[in-house]
Design an enzyme around this catalytic site. Structure first.
Site: not given
Length: 345
Positions: A164, A235
Site C-alpha cells: 500500500d 483496508d
C-alpha cells in the site's frame, strides 16, 4: 417412555444436523497459508499494473466481472434476511434449476434482490449503491476466508502495508503517475452504453453513466461536499480477517478455561476481561480515524494500512505477550493436539 425416547431421538438428529452443518461450513472455508500470505501482495501488484496499463481495452471485462461478483456477494449478504422473511411460509425444500444446481426459496429471493440492485447501480451509477455492493464483497470475503495463526496474519498485513505504501507514495517516481489513485478513481464505460452505441440507441447512451467500480467505499468529504473520500475494500477486509481470528481465539481460550469438573468458568481477572477482539477493534477504529484525519489535513491520498496495521497489530502482539499467549497464537492455535494412546512407563 415412548415420548421420552422420541424426544431423545429428535435431539440426536438435531445435534447431528448441527454437526454436519458446522462441518460443511468448515469445508467451505478457505484458509490462507504462509505461502499465500507472502505472495498475495505480489499478486495484488500484478493485478494493479494490469488495470493501470490495460484498463481502456479491458474496462468492459472489468465492469461485467465486477457486476457478477457483486451480485453473488450481495446475495450472500441478503440471504439471512431472506431466510427470516420466508421461514414462516417455506418448507426449506430446494428447487432444481438443472445444471445450475438446487436452491432454496430464500437463496432465489436473495439473488433476485441482489440482481435488481446491481441493475439499478448499472443504470444510475449512484455511489450509495456502489458502497452497498462493496460491503457485500467485504462480508462475503471475510465469511469465506480465515487466518490460521498470528504468524500468517502478521506476514499478510505487513506485506500489504508495504504494498500500500509503495503504490501510493512511490509509484509516481517510476510510472509518472500515482498508480493506486489512478486505478481507484478511473471510471469504466457502462455496458449498457456500450451496447446502446452498437445498436444506435442514442437515448440510452445519454442516460447511461460511467461506472466507478465497487473496489472501494466512497463518502462525501467533511470539508467539500462535491469531493469524495475513498477507503479501499482491502483496508476493510484484511484487518477484518485479523479481527475474526482474534474473536475465534477469544472463544477458544474461553472454552479451554472452563473447569472440567464443574463446567463453570473461573471468575475473570481485570486483565482477562479485556479480550483480544476488543483490543484489536479499538485499534482499528483509532487507525481508521487517524487515516481519515491525515487525508483531510494533507489533502492527499493516504495508504490506510499505514495506520491500520500498526494500530491493530502492535497492541495485539503486546497484549498477547503480556498474557503469555504469544507463542500459542503465533503457531496455529486451533489444531487439535492428539496424545498417543500407548504410553511407555
Amino acid at each position: 417412555m415412548e415420548k421420552e425416547n422420541v424426544e431423545r431421538e429428535r435431539e440426536k438428529e438435531k445435534d447431528s444436523f448441527i454437526g454436519n452443518t458446522s462441518a460443511e461450513n468448515e469445508s467451505n472455508m478457505q484458509t490462507i497459508d504462509t505461502c499465500q500470505a507472502a505472495f498475495l501482495p505480489i499478486g495484488a501488484s500484478v493485478s494493479l499494473l494490469i488495470m493501470f496499463f490495460f484498463f481502456d481495452s479491458l474496462q468492459m471485462v472489468f465492469a461485467i466481472c465486477t457486476a457478477v461478483l457483486a451480485t453473488v456477494a450481495f446475495a450472500f449478504l441478503l440471504l439471512p434476511m431472506c431466510q427470516y422473511i420466508i421461514k414462516p411460509c417455506s418448507t426449506g425444500q430446494k428447487i432444481s434449476f438443472g445444471v445450475c444446481g438446487r436452491f432454496t426459496a430464500a437463496e432465489i429471493l436473495s439473488f433476485c434482490l441482489s440482481f435488481f440492485i446491481v441493475c439499478i447501480w448499472v443504470l444510475t451509477g449512484h455511489w450509495l449503491l456502489m458502497d452497498a455492493l462493496g460491503m457485500g464483497l467485504c462480508v462475503a470475503f471475510i465469511a469465506l476466508v480465515r487466518l490460521p495463526s498470528l504468524k500468517v496474519s502478521t506476514l499478510l498485513l505487513v506485506g500489504l502495508l508495504i504494498y500500500d505504501v509503495f503504490w501510493v507514495f512511490f509509484s509516481s517516481y517510476i510510472f509518472s503517475a500515482n498508480v493506486m489513485v489512478k486505478v481507484a478513481t478511473r471510471p469504466a464505460e457502462n455496458p449498457v452504453g456500450m451496447f446502446a452505441k452498437k445498436l444506435h440507441l442514442t437515448g440510452l447512451v445519454r442516460d447511461a453513466p460511467k461506472l466507478s467500480l465497487p473496489g472501494k467505499l466512497v463518502f462525501p468529504s467533511m470539508q467539500n461536499s462535491s469531493h469524495f473520500s475513498m477507503l479501499g475494500l482491502g483496508d476493510i477486509v484484511m484487518p477484518g480477517l485479523l479481527l475474526c481470528f482474534v474473536l475465534r481465539y477469544d472463544a477458544y481460550k474461553k472454552s479451554q478455561t472452563i473447569s472440567v469438573d464443574t463446567g463453570v468458568p473461573p471468575p475473570p481477572t481485570y486483565v482477562q476481561r479485556l479480550t483480544y477482539f476488543h483490543c484489536s477493534l479499538v485499534g482499528y477504529f483509532l487507525g481508521l480515524l487517524t487515516a481519515t484525519v491525515s487525508s483531510e489535513v494533507f489533502k492527499a491520498a493516504q495508504p490506510a494500512l499505514l495506520y491500520l496495521v500498526p494500530f491493530t497489530l502492535l497492541p495485539l502482539l503486546t497484549m498477547a505477550y503480556l498474557k503469555g499467549d504469544l507463542r500459542r497464537m503465533w503457531h496455529e492455535p486451533f489444531l487439535a493436539h492428539t496424545t498417543p494412546k500407548d504410553v511407555d512407563v
